[in-house]
Design an enzyme around this catalytic site. Sequence first.
Site, PDB file in Angstrom:
ATOM      1  N   TYR A 140       6.939   9.073   5.038  1.00  0.00           N
ATOM      2  CA  TYR A 140       6.110   7.089   5.298  1.00  0.00           C
ATOM      3  C   TYR A 140       7.244   6.539   4.962  1.00  0.00           C
ATOM      4  O   TYR A 140       7.842   5.330   5.893  1.00  0.00           O
ATOM      5  CB  TYR A 140       4.714   6.506   4.774  1.00  0.00           C
ATOM      6  N   LYS A 190       2.489  22.861   3.221  1.00  0.00           N
ATOM      7  CA  LYS A 190       2.479  24.035   4.371  1.00  0.00           C
ATOM      8  C   LYS A 190       4.190  23.953   3.841  1.00  0.00           C
ATOM      9  O   LYS A 190       5.239  23.863   3.984  1.00  0.00           O
ATOM     10  CB  LYS A 190       2.609  21.953   4.901  1.00  0.00           C
ATOM     11  N   ASP A 222      -3.606  22.968   6.850  1.00  0.00           N
ATOM     12  CA  ASP A 222      -4.242  23.362   8.798  1.00  0.00           C
ATOM     13  C   ASP A 222      -5.710  24.369   7.895  1.00  0.00           C
ATOM     14  O   ASP A 222      -6.403  23.631   8.493  1.00  0.00           O
ATOM     15  CB  ASP A 222      -3.635  24.113   8.882  1.00  0.00           C
ATOM     16  N   ASP A 246      -3.511  11.827   4.160  1.00  0.00           N
ATOM     17  CA  ASP A 246      -3.864   9.920   5.050  1.00  0.00           C
ATOM     18  C   ASP A 246      -4.902  10.851   5.779  1.00  0.00           C
ATOM     19  O   ASP A 246      -5.522  10.064   5.938  1.00  0.00           O
ATOM     20  CB  ASP A 246      -2.555   9.864   5.553  1.00  0.00           C
ATOM     21  N   ASP A 250      -9.454  10.311   5.218  1.00  0.00           N
ATOM     22  CA  ASP A 250      -9.791  10.354   6.600  1.00  0.00           C
ATOM     23  C   ASP A 250     -10.905  10.873   6.984  1.00  0.00           C
ATOM     24  O   ASP A 250     -12.002  10.467   7.409  1.00  0.00           O
ATOM     25  CB  ASP A 250      -9.629   9.230   7.963  1.00  0.00           C
TER      26      ASP A 250
END
Length: 357
Positions: A140, A190, A222, A246, A250
């Site tokens: 980000y 990852k 994943d 992020d 959620d």
Amino acid sequence: MSKVLILPGDGIGKEIVAQALKVIDYLNENHNLGMELIHGLVGGSAYDETGSPLPQETLDAAHNCDSILLGAVGGYEWESLPRDLRPERGLLGLRSELDLFSNLRPAILYPQLASASTLREEIVSGLDLMIVRELVAGIYFGQPRGVEERNGEKFGFNTATYSESQIERIGHSAFQIAQKRNKRVCSVDKANVLEVCELWRDTMERVGKNYPDVELSHMYVDNAAMQLVRQPKQFDVMVTSNLFGDVLSDCAAMLTGSIGMLPSASLNKDNVGMYEPIHGSAPDIAGQDIANPLATILSVSMMLRYSLNQSDLADKIDQSIVKVLDQGYRTRDIASDGDNIIGTNEMGDRVVEALKG
Ligand code: NAD
């Protein structure tokens, strides 16, 4: 004595923070909480009064306090303002000014509310998971970034970056939180595809050596997403990067099905924190005495646990909320058939009553 900056913000922010203040006042008067309150403006209401969503006075107060309790910011009336003046800027400004790199997002599902989840009761009932998300670095913020013309077509790019020290500090944060919980950290990355994640994994391993009492495991993102919906109760603390956090936080929040119940914290290296419910300012229900104040009251509990070293009083708040739920009281958002539906104000009063014992 701890100094806490109170920023109700916009929309339901004022109503829900008022309930948290009832709890703070009660604990100040009866349990030596020792919290000094400073009141400030942020978001749209700050813009209306001062022309800035983050006035200098608020910023100065933020730098001089031990913690911040924030309601929520935002609302329809400020949506057409230039980006720099929008309410959300107030929030982002506080995060970056105070270097709040460690974002704590618990996902807790009280057994009394298990029917609110979209998952089967036995999968989620009693869920108590903490996601620790790195908040001020990663893709980000990485440079270079942009959209430009390459070979006759548009080309978009961002850069995922982490320095060792950025990984180290979020690692320490996660391990220290795990020490106050069930002493298990699962680091999500990852590393099979991304070099930046290889560094993440190696660094987590190294940081973990400082915490022999905490068990460290690793999981690819994943698989972590899959496991979160398959068997979420296997996790205690999950630590991950800004982007993965992020998405996963959620997802974990929705496992609980009740946005009005979830607090959050963002901490810096000195454990100064900004505590807030995960939901927004809910302009659709503002001023109607129907918003659920429990996420905000639980944010006070988190503040006592993670910034102010008063876990005993945090436990007390948590227990009083369980008691109110056991008594069958619900705000509209968490009610099912047969529950006793009460308003924002009464919910605050009920929690204080439950605190009395
Ligand atoms: P929201 O979280 O405010 O509301 C989503 C839905 O959940 C609405 O139906 C709302 O009524 C309900 N809801 C939210 N909190 C509730 C509570 N405590 N009790 C009962 N119901 C509740 O999200 P949104 O509608 O997408 O955004 C509204 C405004 O809030 C926007 O301006 C947005 O930018 C802002 N926002 C602020 C924050 C923050 O301050 N941290 C976070 C998210 C959104």
